[in-house]
Design a protein around this motif. Structure first.
Motif, short mmCIF file in Angstrom:
data_model
loop_
_atom_site.label_atom_id
_atom_site.label_comp_id
_atom_site.label_asym_id
_atom_site.label_seq_id
_atom_site.Cartn_x
_atom_site.Cartn_y
_atom_site.Cartn_z
N ARG A 176 0.83 -1.20 0.00
CA ARG A 176 0.00 0.00 0.00
C ARG A 176 0.87 1.25 0.00
O ARG A 176 0.53 2.25 -0.63
CB ARG A 176 -0.92 0.02 1.23
N ALA A 177 1.99 1.21 0.72
CA ALA A 177 2.88 2.37 0.78
C ALA A 177 3.69 2.54 -0.50
O ALA A 177 4.04 3.66 -0.88
CB ALA A 177 3.83 2.23 1.98
N HIS A 178 3.98 1.42 -1.18
CA HIS A 178 4.83 1.44 -2.38
C HIS A 178 4.18 0.56 -3.44
O HIS A 178 4.56 -0.61 -3.61
CB HIS A 178 6.24 0.95 -2.06
N PRO A 179 3.18 1.07 -4.18
CA PRO A 179 2.43 0.23 -5.12
C PRO A 179 3.27 -0.48 -6.17
O PRO A 179 2.88 -1.55 -6.65
CB PRO A 179 1.46 1.23 -5.76
N TRP A 180 4.41 0.08 -6.55
CA TRP A 180 5.27 -0.56 -7.55
C TRP A 180 5.87 -1.86 -7.04
O TRP A 180 6.31 -2.71 -7.84
CB TRP A 180 6.40 0.40 -7.93
N LEU A 181 5.92 -2.04 -5.74
CA LEU A 181 6.61 -3.18 -5.14
C LEU A 181 6.06 -4.52 -5.60
O LEU A 181 6.81 -5.47 -5.82
CB LEU A 181 6.52 -3.07 -3.61
N ALA A 182 4.74 -4.59 -5.78
CA ALA A 182 4.12 -5.87 -6.16
C ALA A 182 4.54 -6.34 -7.54
O ALA A 182 4.38 -7.52 -7.87
CB ALA A 182 2.60 -5.74 -6.10
N HIS A 183 5.08 -5.45 -8.36
CA HIS A 183 5.48 -5.81 -9.72
C HIS A 183 6.94 -6.23 -9.81
O HIS A 183 7.44 -6.51 -10.90
CB HIS A 183 5.22 -4.63 -10.66
N THR A 184 7.64 -6.28 -8.70
CA THR A 184 9.08 -6.56 -8.74
C THR A 184 9.41 -8.02 -8.46
O THR A 184 10.53 -8.45 -8.72
CB THR A 184 9.83 -5.69 -7.72
N THR A 185 8.47 -8.76 -7.89
CA THR A 185 8.77 -10.12 -7.46
C THR A 185 7.94 -11.12 -8.24
O THR A 185 6.84 -10.81 -8.69
CB THR A 185 8.50 -10.28 -5.96
N SER A 186 8.46 -12.32 -8.37
CA SER A 186 7.81 -13.37 -9.15
C SER A 186 7.79 -14.67 -8.36
O SER A 186 8.74 -14.98 -7.62
CB SER A 186 8.59 -13.57 -10.47
N LEU A 187 6.71 -15.43 -8.52
CA LEU A 187 6.64 -16.73 -7.86
C LEU A 187 7.65 -17.70 -8.45
O LEU A 187 8.29 -18.47 -7.72
CB LEU A 187 5.23 -17.31 -8.00
N THR A 188 7.78 -17.69 -9.77
CA THR A 188 8.64 -18.67 -10.43
C THR A 188 10.11 -18.26 -10.44
O THR A 188 10.98 -19.12 -10.59
CB THR A 188 8.17 -18.89 -11.88
N ARG A 189 10.38 -16.96 -10.28
CA ARG A 189 11.76 -16.48 -10.23
C ARG A 189 11.92 -15.52 -9.06
O ARG A 189 12.04 -14.31 -9.24
CB ARG A 189 12.13 -15.80 -11.55
N PRO A 190 11.90 -16.07 -7.85
CA PRO A 190 11.93 -15.21 -6.66
C PRO A 190 13.22 -14.39 -6.58
O PRO A 190 14.29 -14.85 -6.95
CB PRO A 190 11.81 -16.20 -5.50
N MET A 191 13.06 -13.18 -6.09
CA MET A 191 14.20 -12.28 -5.94
C MET A 191 15.03 -12.69 -4.72
O MET A 191 14.49 -12.90 -3.64
CB MET A 191 13.70 -10.85 -5.77
N PRO A 192 16.35 -12.83 -4.89
CA PRO A 192 17.20 -13.22 -3.76
C PRO A 192 17.47 -12.06 -2.81
O PRO A 192 18.60 -11.57 -2.68
CB PRO A 192 18.48 -13.69 -4.45
N SER A 193 16.41 -11.60 -2.15
CA SER A 193 16.53 -10.46 -1.25
C SER A 193 16.49 -10.93 0.20
O SER A 193 15.56 -11.64 0.60
CB SER A 193 15.37 -9.49 -1.50
N PRO A 194 17.49 -10.55 1.00
CA PRO A 194 17.47 -10.93 2.42
C PRO A 194 16.21 -10.47 3.14
O PRO A 194 15.70 -11.16 4.02
CB PRO A 194 18.72 -10.25 2.98
N SER A 195 15.69 -9.30 2.77
CA SER A 195 14.49 -8.79 3.43
C SER A 195 13.27 -9.65 3.12
O SER A 195 12.45 -9.93 4.00
CB SER A 195 14.22 -7.35 2.99
N LEU A 196 13.14 -10.08 1.87
CA LEU A 196 12.04 -10.98 1.52
C LEU A 196 12.21 -12.33 2.19
O LEU A 196 11.23 -12.98 2.58
CB LEU A 196 11.97 -11.15 0.00
N LEU A 197 13.44 -12.78 2.32
CA LEU A 197 13.71 -14.07 2.96
C LEU A 197 13.24 -14.07 4.41
O LEU A 197 12.90 -15.13 4.95
CB LEU A 197 15.21 -14.40 2.88
N GLU A 198 13.19 -12.89 5.03
CA GLU A 198 12.71 -12.82 6.40
C GLU A 198 11.26 -13.29 6.50
O GLU A 198 10.86 -13.89 7.50
CB GLU A 198 12.83 -11.38 6.93
N HIS A 199 10.48 -13.04 5.45
CA HIS A 199 9.09 -13.51 5.47
C HIS A 199 9.02 -15.03 5.32
O HIS A 199 8.15 -15.67 5.92
CB HIS A 199 8.29 -12.81 4.35
N THR A 200 9.92 -15.58 4.52
CA THR A 200 9.97 -17.04 4.41
C THR A 200 10.38 -17.65 5.74
O THR A 200 9.79 -18.64 6.20
CB THR A 200 10.96 -17.46 3.31
#
Length: 309
Positions: free
Chosen positions: A176-200
């Motif tokens: 909601r704060a950064h609407p562009w964010l949803a277009h940067t990540t993919s289910l089939t080609r996940p971004m190797p981001s440490p911050s996203l890995l925190e959710h995993t």
């Protein structure tokens, strides 16, 4: 209202010119809402498409911008002071990333270029490459930076359900704060981001002790992620649509009403016709409400999977 001279000028251009005059003489000020597509169509006795074309022209020229939940408003002045040139010591990766996030928030990720970013920072474009390898690396750093602004709690989730709900709500807040964010990540080609890995990591801790096998755990996590992202991608799509058409979602739907009524009254789609008649003007697709509507039923469904194990 259109009168007098200038009949050789296309109607949409006359409407746009009138709005510009109203801005120039102070009748419309930056941040104030301009007349809606429907209002312009009524005032100028033109079709909705013509009125929408006028707002599109103004949006392309940077005269107006679309504001979510507000409508089309007069844009702030684009006049900027030329930023002072930064020295190599002043120019840091963090400063570059935050400036890039600002551009993406204001204009969308597609409008972010290394040259435009350098201009905002007041540096030569090549100076950026001493800190980031290019736009792909920059976007990954941007994702990491904004996700870090919405941290997950410390410790272990109280339960699998509470943990997954916290993750979903935290992701939604970031989108909601950064609407562009949803277009940067993919289910089939996940971004190797440490911050996203925190959710995993958080999700796997939440699912400990549930008896799920590793593959099912990943499906649970991926399903929840895709649910949140799937709704969130429409935030940026709506921003783009507003910018290109000059119409809010409500105004666009109003313009489609004759077509929808034709479908409903044709008899070819009786269930749809009944739905349209029953809805009337009561339905408003709100993405926040849609997120809330689906989250608990999704978790209820996962409970049947986890309970069976």
């Amino acid at each position: 209202m259109a009168t007098g001279s200038g009949e050789s000028v296309p109607p949409h251009a006359r409407i746009a010119a009138d709005i510009k005059r109203r801005i120039a003489d102070g009748r419309l000020r930056p941040g104030e809402r301009v007349p809606s597509t429907r209002q312009l169509a009524r005032d100028w006795n033109v079709a909705l498409a013509t009125a929408a074309k006028a707002l599109t022209l103004l949006a392309r020229e940077g005269v107006v911008v679309a504001e979510p939940r507000v409508g089309t408003v007069v844009a702030e002045s684009r006049t900027r002071k030329v930023p002072r040139a930064l020295s190599d010591d002043d120019l840091t990766r963090e400063r570059i990333v935050r400036a890039a996030v600002e551009i993406a928030d204001e204009e969308g990720l597609d409008e972010l270029t290394m040259r435009g970013l350098a201009t905002r920072l007041g540096v030569a474009t090549m100076s950026l490459y001493r800190h980031v390898g290019g736009k792909d690396e920059l976007v990954m750093l941007m994702v990491g930076a904004v996700i870090e602004d919405f941290p997950l709690p410390g410790g272990r989730p109280e339960s699998w359900r509470a943990g997954l709900e916290i993750s979903a709500r935290t992701q939604w807040a970031a989108y909601r704060a950064h609407p562009w964010l949803a277009h940067t990540t993919s289910l089939t080609r996940p971004m190797p981001s440490p911050s996203l890995l925190e959710h995993t990591e958080w999700a796997m801790r939440a699912l400990e002790g549930t008896g799920l096998d590793p593959v099912t755990k990943m499906y649970v996590h991926t399903l929840l992620f895709s649910y949140v992202q799937g709704i969130a991608v429409n935030l940026e799509r709506e921003r783009r649509a507003r910018a290109s058409t000059g119409m809010s979602a409500d105004e666009w739907m109003d313009a489609q009403q004759p077509i929808l009524r034709g479908f409903a009254e044709s008899g070819d789609h009786p269930a749809f016709g009944t739905l349209i008649r029953e809805l009337g003007d009561d339905f408003d697709l709100d993405l926040d409400r849609l997120f809330e509507f689906g989250l608990q039923p999704l978790l209820d469904g996962l409970a049947t999977v986890i309970g069976s194990r």
